[in-house]
Scaffold this motif. Structure first.
Motif, short mmCIF file in Angstrom:
data_model
loop_
_atom_site.label_atom_id
_atom_site.label_comp_id
_atom_site.label_asym_id
_atom_site.label_seq_id
_atom_site.Cartn_x
_atom_site.Cartn_y
_atom_site.Cartn_z
N ASN A 65 47.32 33.84 49.36
CA ASN A 65 46.80 32.48 49.39
C ASN A 65 46.09 32.19 48.07
O ASN A 65 44.95 32.60 47.85
CB ASN A 65 45.85 32.32 50.58
CG ASN A 65 45.35 30.90 50.75
OD1 ASN A 65 45.10 30.20 49.78
ND2 ASN A 65 45.18 30.50 52.00
N ALA A 66 46.78 31.49 47.18
CA ALA A 66 46.24 31.22 45.84
C ALA A 66 44.91 30.48 45.89
O ALA A 66 44.02 30.74 45.07
CB ALA A 66 47.26 30.43 45.02
N GLN A 67 44.75 29.57 46.84
CA GLN A 67 43.50 28.81 46.97
C GLN A 67 42.34 29.76 47.26
O GLN A 67 41.26 29.64 46.67
CB GLN A 67 43.63 27.76 48.07
CG GLN A 67 42.36 26.97 48.30
CD GLN A 67 42.47 26.02 49.50
OE1 GLN A 67 43.47 25.96 50.18
NE2 GLN A 67 41.41 25.30 49.76
N LEU B 142 37.67 32.99 45.43
CA LEU B 142 36.94 34.26 45.28
C LEU B 142 36.56 34.50 43.82
O LEU B 142 35.42 34.89 43.53
CB LEU B 142 37.78 35.42 45.80
CG LEU B 142 37.93 35.51 47.32
CD1 LEU B 142 39.00 36.52 47.69
CD2 LEU B 142 36.60 35.86 47.97
N LYS B 143 37.49 34.25 42.93
CA LYS B 143 37.20 34.40 41.49
C LYS B 143 36.08 33.45 41.06
O LYS B 143 35.17 33.83 40.34
CB LYS B 143 38.45 34.12 40.66
CG LYS B 143 39.53 35.16 40.77
CD LYS B 143 40.75 34.73 39.97
CE LYS B 143 41.99 35.44 40.43
NZ LYS B 143 43.20 34.95 39.80
N ARG B 144 36.18 32.21 41.52
CA ARG B 144 35.19 31.20 41.15
C ARG B 144 33.80 31.57 41.68
O ARG B 144 32.80 31.46 40.97
CB ARG B 144 35.62 29.84 41.70
CG ARG B 144 34.86 28.68 41.12
CD ARG B 144 35.58 27.36 41.31
NE ARG B 144 36.01 27.10 42.66
CZ ARG B 144 35.39 26.28 43.50
NH1 ARG B 144 34.30 25.64 43.13
NH2 ARG B 144 35.87 26.07 44.71
N ALA B 145 33.75 32.06 42.92
CA ALA B 145 32.48 32.48 43.51
C ALA B 145 31.87 33.62 42.70
O ALA B 145 30.70 33.60 42.34
CB ALA B 145 32.68 32.90 44.96
N SER C 213 40.91 42.74 45.81
CA SER C 213 41.78 43.34 44.80
C SER C 213 42.84 42.35 44.34
O SER C 213 43.11 42.23 43.14
CB SER C 213 42.44 44.61 45.36
OG SER C 213 43.30 45.18 44.42
N ALA C 214 43.44 41.63 45.28
CA ALA C 214 44.46 40.64 44.94
C ALA C 214 43.88 39.54 44.05
O ALA C 214 44.60 38.95 43.23
CB ALA C 214 45.07 40.03 46.21
N ALA C 215 42.57 39.30 44.19
CA ALA C 215 41.90 38.30 43.34
C ALA C 215 41.49 38.89 42.00
O ALA C 215 40.96 38.18 41.14
CB ALA C 215 40.67 37.74 44.06
N GLY C 216 41.72 40.19 41.81
CA GLY C 216 41.39 40.84 40.54
C GLY C 216 39.94 41.30 40.43
O GLY C 216 39.50 41.69 39.36
N LEU C 217 39.18 41.27 41.53
CA LEU C 217 37.76 41.58 41.47
C LEU C 217 37.44 43.07 41.48
O LEU C 217 36.33 43.46 41.11
CB LEU C 217 37.02 40.89 42.63
CG LEU C 217 37.17 39.37 42.70
CD1 LEU C 217 36.32 38.81 43.83
CD2 LEU C 217 36.81 38.72 41.38
N THR C 218 38.38 43.91 41.89
CA THR C 218 38.11 45.35 41.97
C THR C 218 38.68 46.12 40.79
O THR C 218 38.39 47.31 40.64
CB THR C 218 38.67 45.95 43.27
OG1 THR C 218 40.09 45.76 43.29
CG2 THR C 218 38.03 45.32 44.50
N SER C 219 39.46 45.50 39.95
CA SER C 219 40.12 46.19 38.84
C SER C 219 39.09 46.84 37.90
O SER C 219 38.20 46.17 37.39
CB SER C 219 40.99 45.20 38.06
OG SER C 219 41.70 45.88 37.05
N GLY C 220 39.22 48.15 37.74
CA GLY C 220 38.33 48.90 36.87
C GLY C 220 36.93 49.11 37.42
O GLY C 220 36.05 49.57 36.71
N ARG C 221 36.71 48.78 38.67
CA ARG C 221 35.38 48.86 39.27
C ARG C 221 35.35 49.85 40.43
O ARG C 221 36.35 50.02 41.13
CB ARG C 221 34.96 47.48 39.77
CG ARG C 221 35.00 46.49 38.60
CD ARG C 221 34.25 45.25 38.80
NE ARG C 221 32.84 45.49 38.97
CZ ARG C 221 32.02 44.56 39.46
NH1 ARG C 221 32.49 43.38 39.80
NH2 ARG C 221 30.74 44.80 39.60
N ALA C 222 34.20 50.47 40.63
CA ALA C 222 34.02 51.37 41.76
C ALA C 222 34.10 50.56 43.05
O ALA C 222 33.50 49.48 43.16
CB ALA C 222 32.69 52.09 41.66
#
Length: 159
Positions: free
Chosen positions: A48-50, A55-58, A76-85
């Motif tokens: 769901n792109a919206q 999530l990214k905006r928040a 993860s799909a929103a890119g928030l976990t990439s490279g993060r614990a």
């Protein structure tokens, strides 16, 4: 503290994984709260792109984003976990790592503005940890006592 159930489209009824129905009165405004929690079972949200954009905006606006169980896969799909614990349900850890998350074997992982929890019951530990962060350990211990619940291990903090 106040919790609000929201929906990305419009107010209405939501049916949970096991058939539990929830009435949701509010439409989601990603930057409206201090903490945004994504529960597990949100597989439909992954595409769901919206929701992913919200999530990214928040996160960019300084909202603490939390994920429980496979809800972390939405983060993860929103890119928030990439490279993060981070952590998620044991059955999804390999996929989370393949998507760039630094998977930690823990019930709760706190990266400051990103807090993740393993399986379903780890969500209780996450909630108690967020309560500790917001109101202090005495309040969280009081809630634990009322619930007759004991956290099983410490939170892994990487920030």
């Amino acid at each position: 503290m106040e919790a609000t159930l929201v929906r990305s489209s419009a107010p209405g009824e939501v049916t949970g994984f096991f058939g539990t129905r929830f009435t949701v009165d509010d439409v989601w405004e990603p930057t409206a709260g201090d903490v945004l929690a994504v529960p597990g079972g949100g597989d439909g949200l992954i595409n769901n792109a919206q929701v992913l954009d919200g999530l990214k905006r928040a996160h960019q606006a300084g909202v603490t984003v939390a994920g429980v169980c496979t809800g972390v896969m939405v983060l993860s799909a929103a890119g928030l976990t990439s490279g993060r614990a981070c952590t998620t349900h044991s059955h999804a850890k390999a996929e989370l790592a393949a998507q760039g998350g630094k998977v930690i074997d823990a019930r709760v992982v706190d990266e400051g503005d990103l807090v993740t929890a393993g399986g379903v019951t780890s969500g209780i530990d996450l909630a108690l940890w967020l309560l500790t962060r917001a109101s202090g350990p005495a309040v969280a211990l009081g809630v634990e006592s009322i619930m007759e619940y004991e956290r099983r291990d410490t939170v892994r903090r990487s920030s």
